[in-house]
Design an enzyme around this catalytic site. Structure first.
Site, PDB file in Angstrom:
ATOM      1  N   ASN A 155     -20.214  25.763  34.226  1.00 21.40           N
ATOM      2  CA  ASN A 155     -21.403  26.514  34.666  1.00 21.40           C
ATOM      3  C   ASN A 155     -21.301  26.814  36.161  1.00 21.40           C
ATOM      4  O   ASN A 155     -20.875  25.960  36.922  1.00 21.40           O
ATOM      5  CB  ASN A 155     -22.686  25.740  34.345  1.00 21.40           C
ATOM      6  CG  ASN A 155     -22.769  24.434  35.090  1.00 21.40           C
ATOM      7  OD1 ASN A 155     -21.762  23.762  35.287  1.00 21.40           O
ATOM      8  ND2 ASN A 155     -23.948  24.056  35.521  1.00 21.40           N
ATOM      9  N   LYS A 178      -9.337  22.042  40.001  1.00 21.54           N
ATOM     10  CA  LYS A 178      -9.176  21.981  38.543  1.00 21.54           C
ATOM     11  C   LYS A 178     -10.340  22.705  37.885  1.00 21.54           C
ATOM     12  O   LYS A 178     -11.490  22.332  38.048  1.00 21.54           O
ATOM     13  CB  LYS A 178      -9.132  20.536  38.044  1.00 21.54           C
ATOM     14  CG  LYS A 178      -8.828  20.508  36.555  1.00 21.54           C
ATOM     15  CD  LYS A 178      -9.381  19.294  35.851  1.00 21.54           C
ATOM     16  CE  LYS A 178      -9.268  19.430  34.353  1.00 21.54           C
ATOM     17  NZ  LYS A 178     -10.061  20.537  33.788  1.00 21.54           N
ATOM     18  N   GLY A 231     -19.806  17.493  37.153  1.00 21.91           N
ATOM     19  CA  GLY A 231     -19.660  17.363  35.707  1.00 21.91           C
ATOM     20  C   GLY A 231     -20.645  16.344  35.187  1.00 21.91           C
ATOM     21  O   GLY A 231     -21.680  16.091  35.814  1.00 21.91           O
ATOM     22  N   GLY A 232     -20.324  15.747  34.053  1.00 18.31           N
ATOM     23  CA  GLY A 232     -21.231  14.785  33.429  1.00 18.31           C
ATOM     24  C   GLY A 232     -20.992  13.358  33.923  1.00 18.31           C
ATOM     25  O   GLY A 232     -19.900  13.033  34.403  1.00 18.31           O
ATOM     26  N   GLU A 253     -21.525  15.227  41.711  1.00 20.37           N
ATOM     27  CA  GLU A 253     -22.728  16.031  41.438  1.00 20.37           C
ATOM     28  C   GLU A 253     -22.842  16.103  39.925  1.00 20.37           C
ATOM     29  O   GLU A 253     -22.039  16.741  39.258  1.00 20.37           O
ATOM     30  CB  GLU A 253     -22.542  17.410  42.072  1.00 20.37           C
ATOM     31  CG  GLU A 253     -23.853  18.099  42.369  1.00 20.37           C
ATOM     32  CD  GLU A 253     -24.342  18.890  41.190  1.00 20.37           C
ATOM     33  OE1 GLU A 253     -25.153  18.333  40.406  1.00 20.37           O
ATOM     34  OE2 GLU A 253     -23.914  20.034  41.037  1.00 20.37           O
ATOM     35  N   CYS A 287     -27.611  22.247  36.394  1.00 25.10           N
ATOM     36  CA  CYS A 287     -27.782  20.837  36.751  1.00 25.10           C
ATOM     37  C   CYS A 287     -29.184  20.584  37.291  1.00 25.10           C
ATOM     38  O   CYS A 287     -29.704  19.489  37.176  1.00 25.10           O
ATOM     39  CB  CYS A 287     -26.729  20.408  37.754  1.00 25.10           C
ATOM     40  SG  CYS A 287     -26.611  21.511  39.140  1.00 25.10           S
ATOM     41  N   GLU A 386     -30.414  14.481  29.381  1.00 22.93           N
ATOM     42  CA  GLU A 386     -30.083  15.837  29.818  1.00 22.93           C
ATOM     43  C   GLU A 386     -29.591  16.636  28.609  1.00 22.93           C
ATOM     44  O   GLU A 386     -28.653  16.218  27.928  1.00 22.93           O
ATOM     45  CB  GLU A 386     -28.992  15.807  30.891  1.00 22.93           C
ATOM     46  CG  GLU A 386     -28.719  17.185  31.459  1.00 22.93           C
ATOM     47  CD  GLU A 386     -27.705  17.203  32.588  1.00 22.93           C
ATOM     48  OE1 GLU A 386     -26.670  16.538  32.472  1.00 22.93           O
ATOM     49  OE2 GLU A 386     -27.948  17.911  33.585  1.00 22.93           O
TER      50      GLU A 386
HETATM   51  O1  TXE Z   1     -18.401  18.050  31.588  1.00 22.19           O
HETATM   52  P1  TXE Z   1     -17.224  17.072  31.978  1.00 22.19           P
HETATM   53  P2  TXE Z   1     -18.526  18.979  30.329  1.00 22.19           P
HETATM   54  C1  TXE Z   1     -23.201  17.640  31.875  1.00 22.19           C
HETATM   55  C2  TXE Z   1     -23.932  18.300  30.750  1.00 22.19           C
HETATM   56  C3  TXE Z   1     -22.874  18.537  29.732  1.00 22.19           C
HETATM   57  C4  TXE Z   1     -21.981  17.334  29.938  1.00 22.19           C
HETATM   58  C5  TXE Z   1     -20.551  17.544  29.516  1.00 22.19           C
HETATM   59  O2  TXE Z   1     -24.916  17.446  30.239  1.00 22.19           O
HETATM   60  O3  TXE Z   1     -23.357  18.584  28.441  1.00 22.19           O
HETATM   61  O4  TXE Z   1     -22.045  17.077  31.324  1.00 22.19           O
HETATM   62  O5  TXE Z   1     -20.064  18.785  30.040  1.00 22.19           O
HETATM   63  C6  TXE Z   1     -12.963  17.400  33.962  1.00 22.19           C
HETATM   64  N1  TXE Z   1     -10.720  12.893  34.947  1.00 22.19           N
HETATM   65  N2  TXE Z   1     -22.831  18.575  32.902  1.00 22.19           N
HETATM   66  O6  TXE Z   1     -17.791  18.525  29.132  1.00 22.19           O
HETATM   67  O7  TXE Z   1     -16.525  16.557  30.793  1.00 22.19           O
HETATM   68  C7  TXE Z   1     -13.145  18.493  32.930  1.00 22.19           C
HETATM   69  O8  TXE Z   1     -11.892  18.952  32.476  1.00 22.19           O
HETATM   70  C8  TXE Z   1     -10.954  13.941  35.746  1.00 22.19           C
HETATM   71  C9  TXE Z   1     -23.557  18.535  34.129  1.00 22.19           C
HETATM   72  O9  TXE Z   1     -18.215  20.336  30.811  1.00 22.19           O
HETATM   73  O10 TXE Z   1     -17.806  16.117  32.942  1.00 22.19           O
HETATM   74  C10 TXE Z   1     -13.937  19.521  33.731  1.00 22.19           C
HETATM   75  O11 TXE Z   1     -13.074  20.257  34.578  1.00 22.19           O
HETATM   76  N3  TXE Z   1     -11.567  15.068  35.346  1.00 22.19           N
HETATM   77  C11 TXE Z   1     -23.019  19.417  35.134  1.00 22.19           C
HETATM   78  C12 TXE Z   1     -14.853  18.628  34.583  1.00 22.19           C
HETATM   79  O12 TXE Z   1     -14.239  17.330  34.591  1.00 22.19           O
HETATM   80  C13 TXE Z   1     -11.971  15.138  34.077  1.00 22.19           C
HETATM   81  C14 TXE Z   1     -22.177  20.519  34.805  1.00 22.19           C
HETATM   82  C15 TXE Z   1     -16.281  18.478  34.037  1.00 22.19           C
HETATM   83  O13 TXE Z   1     -16.195  18.071  32.686  1.00 22.19           O
HETATM   84  C16 TXE Z   1     -11.760  14.055  33.175  1.00 22.19           C
HETATM   85  C17 TXE Z   1     -21.480  20.404  33.569  1.00 22.19           C
HETATM   86  C18 TXE Z   1     -11.110  12.899  33.669  1.00 22.19           C
HETATM   87  N4  TXE Z   1     -10.872  11.831  32.895  1.00 22.19           N
HETATM   88  C19 TXE Z   1     -21.844  19.452  32.667  1.00 22.19           C
HETATM   89  N5  TXE Z   1     -12.296  14.402  31.984  1.00 22.19           N
HETATM   90  C20 TXE Z   1     -23.702  19.684  36.392  1.00 22.19           C
HETATM   91  N6  TXE Z   1     -23.761  18.710  37.278  1.00 22.19           N
HETATM   92  O14 TXE Z   1     -24.111  20.804  36.642  1.00 22.19           O
HETATM   93  C21 TXE Z   1     -12.809  15.651  32.123  1.00 22.19           C
HETATM   94  N7  TXE Z   1     -12.597  16.100  33.383  1.00 22.19           N
END
Ligand code: TXE
Length: 494
Positions: A155, A178, A231-232, A253, A287, A386
């Site tokens: 997003n 990444k 991310g999450g 974040e 977020c 969330e």
């Molecule tokens: O996020 P991920 P996803 C929340 C939201 C969503 C959930 C999962 O609730 O449903 O998180 O979303 C990388 N080491 N937010 O699956 O998995 C991955 O490849 C290092 C909140 O998209 O956290 C991607 O590039 N990196 C949020 C990034 O992390 C790793 C925005 C985010 O992926 C990894 C999005 C690892 N082991 C989702 N595993 C916000 N803050 O706005 C995955 N990644």
């Protein structure tokens, strides 16, 4: 049938496939069909990118470039972004389903973020210290940290990348960015703009692939000195554990469950617009979504009715159409998650006031109606978890103290909205609510000058604003002996 586009990664100034040639698909959420393919980086691809970034900081033009010259490169990048915003917007909308009216405006604003960091590049200063020793002159200088791993989700990718690589490059670091496996194309387009702007090879690398191995290797690589992650929370835990390998400093974040508090004395129109923006803007995949709407008893019925009426008129449709107000969710997994939490919330006692289904007439794509849930208490699943989808949970309160208690009854703490005409009350609430961003009589406003980040499970550290530049640089302390006598007793501390 439309042709499937092919993307490559950008490593050390060149386009590259994965070492083993593996590819992943990116699916257009509006059609549910594959629209592009991109490399699934292996650990060795990540190593190559990190080593290139490390080299770029040690030798070559980037290592000796003045801060002013770095600022000029960032400014060129900003201009290119603004020039090509329409093409980038189309790519981001196809890749993630985010509305074209939002991606067009947001990408032009991302250019302003780069202008801000460009201007800040040569404002990072050290200092001289009024040291408590007569024969010493002591100063501090600020230096770049090293290789920065910037990890973003799907997003608002360009915006989330800008708040990481903007300050990182302004401060003289090199970056491995990444992209998300659910839509990496905009960041690969950004890599081309960085090359066109004139950043030397290795300064900006963009890798694509799965969290493991790509993200996992990146966050534990011994040459990575700083990690900026969006991310999450579950992934964030992996990231923090990985950083125990390289002791990189980490900014997180992680989203939230932000409250919008609406008092009886508010401007109702303004509050309704804030609630709609906070929940149905970006189909709720933000977020800072204000998905816990806490409304005082006197206006509860009116506010929820007006939000439901406005939600019922939201134009759902093709995200590439500028008239569309809500597009699809970004992935099938997101849609499944929203439906699962909704089902648990209804079973737990919530009442549906609007929405709750996949809209009619959308056989393809991952669409979901704007949904309003009336929650009798804060432990309803949708009021706790969330969702990252267009679902708002409305809760009722009587007194200001109740409002504070409900607002803070969450493990998250990213943002909060307060709607009231009473200025003193808005400041009392601002002080008591535990969140990194407070919007008073507005919602979902951002700026390159305004620090962004949360408390608790919403993460740690701040992005944007001048303080973020400090996070991408570190202090070196320099001691100079100005005494006329030679250095004395080697066994006594000076
Ligand atoms: O996020 P991920 P996803 C929340 C939201 C969503 C959930 C999962 O609730 O449903 O998180 O979303 C990388 N080491 N937010 O699956 O998995 C991955 O490849 C290092 C909140 O998209 O956290 C991607 O590039 N990196 C949020 C990034 O992390 C790793 C925005 C985010 O992926 C990894 C999005 C690892 N082991 C989702 N595993 C916000 N803050 O706005 C995955 N990644």
């Amino acid at each position: 049938m439309a042709e499937i586009r092919s993307y490559q990664m950008f490593i050390d100034g060149a386009w590259s496939e994965a070492a083993d040639g593996a590819l992943l698909d990116s699916i257009n959420p509006a059609t549910g069909k594959v629209w592009c393919r991109f490399p699934a980086a292996t650990s060795s691809d990540v190593d190559r990118a990190v080593e290139a970034a490390h080299r770029a900081m040690a030798v070559g033009p980037w290592a000796t470039m003045t801060a002013t010259a770095r600022g000029k490169l960032l400014r060129r990048l900003a201009d290119l972004l603004a020039e090509r915003a329409d093409r980038l917007a189309e790519v981001e909308t196809t890749d993630t389903g985010k509305l074209i009216r939002e991606t067009r405006a947001q990408i032009r604003y991302v250019a302003d973020y780069f202008h801000y960091f460009a201007g800040a590049a040569d404002k990072l200063e050290g200092s001289t210290l009024p040291i408590d020793k007569n024969d010493m002159f002591v100063m501090t200088v600020r230096e770049p940290i090293g290789v920065v791993a910037a990890i973003v989700p799907w997003n608002s990718q360009l915006m989330l990348a800008a708040v990481k690589i903007g300050p990182a490059l302004a401060a003289g670091n090199a970056v491995v960015l990444k992209a998300s496996e659910h839509g990496p194309a905009p960041l690969l387009e950004l890599a081309q703009l960085c090359a066109d702007a004139g950043f030397p090879a290795g300064v900006v690398n963009v890798v694509t692939g799965l969290g493991d191995p790509c993200g996992a290797r990146l966050t534990q690589h011994p040459l990575v000195a700083r990690i900026a992650f969006t991310g999450g929370p579950a992934t964030a835990r992996h990231v923090v554990r990985n950083s125990a390998e390289n002791f990189a400093t980490v900014t997180l974040e992680l989203g939230g469950k932000s409250p919008i508090v609406v008092f009886d004395d508010c401007d109702i129109e303004s509050a309704v617009n804030g609630i709609v923006a906070g929940n149905f803007g970006a189909s709720g995949q933000s977020c800072v979504a204000g998905s816990r709407v806490i409304i005082q008893s006197g206006v509860f019925d009116e506010v929820t009715a007006r939000v439901a009426e406005r939600a019922g008129r939201i134009r759902i449709g093709d995200p590439q159409d500028a008239a569309t107000e809500m597009g699809p969710l970004a992935t099938k997994a997101q849609l499944d998650h929203v439906e699962a939490v909704l089902a648990r919330s209804l079973a737990g006692g919530a009442t549906l006031m609007g929405g709750g289904n996949r809209p009619q007439g959308f056989a393809q794509g991952w669409y979901f109606e704007p949904t309003i849930l009336l929650c009798p208490h804060p432990d309803i699943a949708s009021a706790r978890e969330e969702l990252f989808g267009p679902v708002l949970s409305a809760l009722r309160f009587e007194t200001e103290a109740d409002a504070v208690r409900l607002a803070n009854d969450t493990a998250y703490g990213l943002a909060a909205g307060i709607f009231t005409r009473d200025g003193a009350r808005s400041l009392r609430m601002m002080r008591q609510i535990r969140a990194g961003i407070i919007w008073i009589n507005t919602y979902r406003a951002v700026s390159p000058m305004a620090p962004f980040g949360g408390y608790g499970q919403s993460g740690a550290g701040r992005e944007a604003g001048f303080e973020s530049l400090l996070d991408y640089s570190r202090t070196k302390t320099v001691w100079i002996n100005t005494g006329s006598a030679p250095m004395g007793d080697p066994f006594a501390m000076r």
